[in-house]
Design a protein around this motif. Structure first.
Motif, short mmCIF file in Angstrom:
data_model
loop_
_atom_site.label_atom_id
_atom_site.label_comp_id
_atom_site.label_asym_id
_atom_site.label_seq_id
_atom_site.Cartn_x
_atom_site.Cartn_y
_atom_site.Cartn_z
N TYR A 117 -7.02 -0.88 -4.83
CA TYR A 117 -7.19 -1.98 -5.79
C TYR A 117 -7.96 -1.51 -7.01
O TYR A 117 -7.63 -1.87 -8.15
N LYS A 149 -4.83 -1.64 -15.20
CA LYS A 149 -4.50 -2.93 -15.79
C LYS A 149 -5.45 -3.30 -16.92
O LYS A 149 -5.02 -3.70 -18.01
N GLU A 203 0.11 -7.76 -19.07
CA GLU A 203 -0.51 -7.59 -17.76
C GLU A 203 0.50 -7.02 -16.77
O GLU A 203 1.64 -7.49 -16.67
N ASP A 235 1.65 -5.71 -12.76
CA ASP A 235 1.42 -6.10 -11.36
C ASP A 235 0.95 -4.88 -10.57
O ASP A 235 0.92 -3.75 -11.09
N GLN A 236 0.59 -5.10 -9.31
CA GLN A 236 0.04 -4.02 -8.51
C GLN A 236 1.07 -2.93 -8.23
O GLN A 236 0.72 -1.76 -8.10
N GLU A 237 2.34 -3.32 -8.16
CA GLU A 237 3.38 -2.31 -7.93
C GLU A 237 3.44 -1.33 -9.10
O GLU A 237 3.54 -0.11 -8.91
N SER A 238 3.35 -1.86 -10.32
CA SER A 238 3.35 -0.99 -11.51
C SER A 238 2.10 -0.11 -11.55
O SER A 238 2.16 1.07 -11.90
#
Length: 300
Positions: A63, A70, A80, A82-85
């Motif tokens: 994280y 981010k 913004e 996402d976590q996948e990116s």
């Protein structure tokens, strides 16, 4: 008198901006690359303020890495992610880190120190396995005893906390009063060394500016790898160098000679690459006197 020297790793032993830049280009091709230098500095900033939460068990490493990516992008007007990116960026970034190499001037510096039998060490912030992988990849074990390498996560402390410098002094068998720490981060490296009672050299090759009203606590500021080699060579070539740092004299003519020699060495290398003298003067920010010497030497 300075008798030993300890280095930071990221953006001190190698150019950390290079893998970051490539990863951004590959993962976010619509990012404004004219901002990459400032983006990299802010990426390092978010790394510095976010990793303590990993150390405290508040965040996972995954994280934290997504968050710093981010937040950096958002600061420069990017949408913004996402976590996948973010995870994909980290994968590409780590892949690029496998290609890191020590710059020639840093290798020359370490070769010189090794030839003088100067005790050397490393203190670096970050995840243990990740940082030790860099140390091995860069070939630092050719110069530094593994017992003189400290990674913050393995200790429970991190720069700029004085405890990690105290631990290093004990583990490395070095006297803080005669040890020089070299690093690029003012907040982590220079303030950390100051907190631990060490001498310090601020390797400010990214042109960072101190906040208004900040009183500098470093012994010397340099801004490129050639200056590092020149300063270190003069420092440890002198039969007795105690006056250089004991009086905190940043205008010491002998030390300045070493820095100037390093700058002229850089200028000569650039000229050999068919770069014009005018561009060399701008790139290295040479003084009028240095420019005059260079033009006289290379007058056609």
């Amino acid at each position: 008198m300075i008798t030993s020297i300890v280095f930071d790793v990221d953006d001190t032993i190698y150019d950390q901006q290079a893998p970051y830049r490539v990863a951004v280009e590959k993962c976010f091709p619509d990012f404004d690359m004219s901002c990459i230098n400032q983006a990299y500095i802010r990426f390092r900033h978010y790394s510095d303020i976010g990793f303590p939460r990993v150390m405290a068990g508040e965040w996972t490493t995954e994280y934290f890495r997504f968050w710093r990516c981010k937040e950096t992008l958002l600061e420069f007007g990017y949408h913004e992610i996402d976590q996948e990116s973010g995870s994909h960026f980290q994968e590409v970034y780590e892949k690029e880190l496998e290609n890191i190499t020590m710059l020639d001037e840093m290798r020359m510096t370490l070769d010189f120190l090794k030839s003088k039998n100067v005790p050397m060490g490393v203190i670096t912030n970050g995840p243990t396995e990740h940082q030790l992988k860099k140390v091995k990849k860069l070939g630092l074990y050719d110069y530094v005893d593994p017992k003189r390498v400290i990674v913050s996560q393995a200790t429970g402390f991190q720069k700029p906390e004085k405890e990690i410098f105290n631990l290093a002094a004990q583990q490395f068998d070095m006297n803080p009063a005669t040890t020089l720490y070299v690093g690029d981060s003012y907040d982590n490296d220079i303030m950390g060394a100051f907190n631990g009672g060490w001498h310090s050299m601020w390797f400010n090759h990214r042109g960072r500016k101190l906040k208004s009203g900040t009183k500098p606590v470093y012994d010397l500021e340099i801004d490129n790898f050639e200056q590092l080699y020149g300063a270190v060579k003069v420092l440890f070539d002198l039969p007795d160098n105690k006056f250089i740092f004991d009086v905190n004299d940043k205008k010491n003519p002998v030390l300045e000679l070493g820095i100037n020699n390093g700058l002229m060495m850089a200028a000569e290398r650039l000229l050999e690459s068919n770069i014009s003298i005018d561009k060399v003067v701008i790139l290295l920010r040479l003084t009028p006197q240095q420019e005059k010497i260079l033009r006289m030497k290379y007058a056609r």
